[in-house]
Design an enzyme around this catalytic site. Structure first.
Site: not given
Ligand SMILES: CC(=O)N[C@H]1[C@@H](OP(=O)(O)O)O[C@H](CO)[C@@H](O)[C@@H]1O
Ligand SMILES: [Mg+2]
Length: 543
Positions: A66, A286, A380, A509
């Site tokens: 991504s 992606d 989101e 992530t």
């Molecule tokens: C605040 C933020 O933008 N968090 C992102 C990020 O997750 P985190 O769990 O916050 O690292 O990556 C995800 C996957 O791409 C997405 O779904 C999410 O919205």
């Molecule tokens: Mg993506």
């Protein structure tokens, strides 16, 4: 039928890096590409098992990282209806990925096969694709080894956007049923959404072009392809100017451009040549995320993010519901995460008067919650989202006899929109066209879209700590349950600010805790974020 000797033998070509622990997270596995061979091989094994368990329904495997930098890659599984892998199977992926030896791997695989009650003789079918990263072809070879070892039938769709693969998985599995989703081919995808777009744009006109930054990722060539199927501006369509679509320079991917850059930096890509009022959008690597933006009359950058797309889509669908006479059968709801701007939440509740749900971060959570409405709009803030229509809603929309020409018009648009929207997963290309349709129907510029509400100033900070896992969030991640005392300290800080709202949660992530803060002024939002970050550091210890 799975042959454990073959699995073992092929696995020895893809040994697990000894010192690494893997986890199937919010977006599957994602990391430096050179660490992923064994992971992708094992994900292939799991895809075969999942398909066998489901009596040969086709499972998708997408190789992409991504919005991550070019040297990263990743892999995720797609379930038969084009949804994300069922959550209860994520730990199986993690378990397989972490097996230290071939023997251990096979033992786990045998046990899983028994535990999930997969019929060893059942067929297994997988389709897969990848984004444009240089490491993709090596990882595909690892995947193929797993599919061969497990006697799986497979089709390689080469380069696709993530949502295109989700679309294809659903098409394959619904083929010949009453729920047939579309033609099982990349061209089928373009034809379906182009036909829906034409229908939805009937008698409407867009104003001016839209410039789409494709992050130099797979979305670029795919948007160019989609354009061939769309009417141009002079034929009642939209003038789409594609930029940052160079996939031949791997190092350019997501570099100083793309949806993630624009959202996190709150500015246009430096290469962008926009003038005041120009409508722009950016996709991620992606093409499952999109954000819009423009420069206002004072040349100030203005972002129209996922929250804005959600409110725009919800208000449009509510209008269509009323105008078609179907409002009673089409109860619309909006799903957000805690990262949604408080002003958008208030706008949905107070102005649109629609119900709203808040879920954990990660689109699978939003997707499931959205299924609770007849029409569930979920996004989101970062631009990943879509609209889901329940089977009952689709039936009502298909069968309703309009009582007036106005109802007929609205109904036709509604029908087109259900076809235009990718209901399997957030899809930047389909969302792009949806926004264009809505702006054309409302006769709005980006400024008018922006005028619907005023965002609260906000700040998102990444805080590195010793062990992020001690931070355990509850209440849709809006509060910390652990470490004890942290939540109370955060609330003490929040209380000092007008319209203050802030929370901290461990990222799924990245190895960090994310702190979000909003307040009535820029300075206050920044201050609050800094203070809550200090609380997180105090409890988490400096990394
Ligand atoms: C605040 C933020 O933008 N968090 C992102 C990020 O997750 P985190 O769990 O916050 O690292 O990556 C995800 C996957 O791409 C997405 O779904 C999410 O919205
Ligand atoms: Mg993506």
């Amino acid at each position: 039928m799975a042959d454990y000797e073959k699995i073992k033998e092929a696995s020895s070509k893809h040994p697990k890096p000894a010192d690494k622990t893997f986890q199937y997270g919010t977006a599957g596995f994602r990391m430096k590409a050179n660490l992923l061979n064994s992971v992708v091989y094992r994900v292939g094994l799991l895809a075969a098992l999942r398909s066998r368990k489901l009596n040969g329904q086709t499972i998708g495997v997408m190789i992409t990282a991504s919005h991550n930098p070019p040297e990263d890659n990743g892999v995720k599984l797609v379930d038969p209806m084009g949804e994300m892998l069922e959550a209860s199977w994520e730990p199986y992926a993690t378990e397989l990925a972490n097996a230290q030896s071939e023997d251990e791997l096979v033992k786990i695989y045998e046990k899983l096969t028994e535990d999930v009650k997969a019929k060893p003789g059942a067929p297994a079918r997988v389709i897969y694709a990848r984004d444009t990263r240089a490491s993709g072809s090596t990882l595909v070879a690892c995947l193929k080894d797993a599919l061969d070892a497990t006697g799986t039938e497979y089709t390689d769709y080469k380069h696709l956007t993530t949502p295109q693969l989700h679309y294809l998985v659903r098409c394959v599995n619904t083929k010949g049923t009453q729920y047939e989703y579309g033609e099982v081919s990349e061209q089928g995808y373009y034809k379906k959404i182009a036909a829906a777009f034409k229908q939805a744009m009937k008698h409407k006109k867009t104003t001016g072009p839209v410039t789409v930054d494709c992050a130099n990722g797979v979305g670029g060539p795919k948007l160019v392809e989609l354009k061939k199927h769309l009417p141009g501006a002079s034929e009642g369509g939209v003038d789409i100017k594609v930029v940052n679509d160079d996939v031949l320079k791997p190092e350019a991917l997501n570099s100083q451009c793309g949806a993630d850059f624009v959202k996190t930096q709150q500015r246009a890509p430096p290469s962008s040549k926009i003038s005041s009022g120009d409508r722009c959008a950016s996709l991620d690597g992606d093409a499952d995320r999109i954000v819009y933006y423009f420069a206002d009359k004072d040349n100030t950058f203005r972002l129209l993010d996922g929250d804005r797309i959600a409110t725009l889509a919800a208000s449009f669908l509510a209008d269509l519901g009323r105008a078609s006479g179907l409002a009673e059968q089409l109860k619309i709801g909006v799903v957000q995460t805690a990262y949604a701007n408080g002003a958008s939440t208030q706008y949905v509740e107070k102005n649109l008067k629609l119900p709203i749900l808040c879920t954990n971060t990660g689109v699978k959570h939003l997707h499931h919650a959205a299924q609770r409405f007849d029409i569930g709009v979920y996004f989101e803030a970062n631009g990943h989202g879509t609209v889901l229509f329940s089977p009952a809603a689709l039936k009502a929309i298909a069968n309703y006899e309009p009582q007036s020409p106005a109802q007929k018009n609205a109904l036709e648009t509604l029908r087109a929109v259900t076809e235009l929207i990718n209901q399997t997963v957030g899809d930047a290309l389909s969302d792009l066209l949806l926004v264009e349709v809505i702006l054309a129907h409302k006769g709005w510029t980006c400024q008018e879209w922006l005028n619907t509400y005023v965002d609260l100033p906000n700040r998102l900070v990444r805080v590195e700590v010793k062990d992020r896992n001690i931070f355990q969030a509850v209440d849709a991640e809006r509060k910390l349950e652990k470490p004890e005392g942290a939540q109370k300290d955060i609330e003490t800080e929040i209380a000092k600010y007008t319209k203050g709202r802030s929370f901290a949660r461990a990222s799924g992530t990245e190895d960090a805790v994310r702190v979000y803060a909003e307040a009535s002024t820029r300075g206050e939002a920044d201050d609050l974020a800094a203070r809550v970050s200090a609380v997180v550091r105090r409890y988490g210890g400096v990394a």
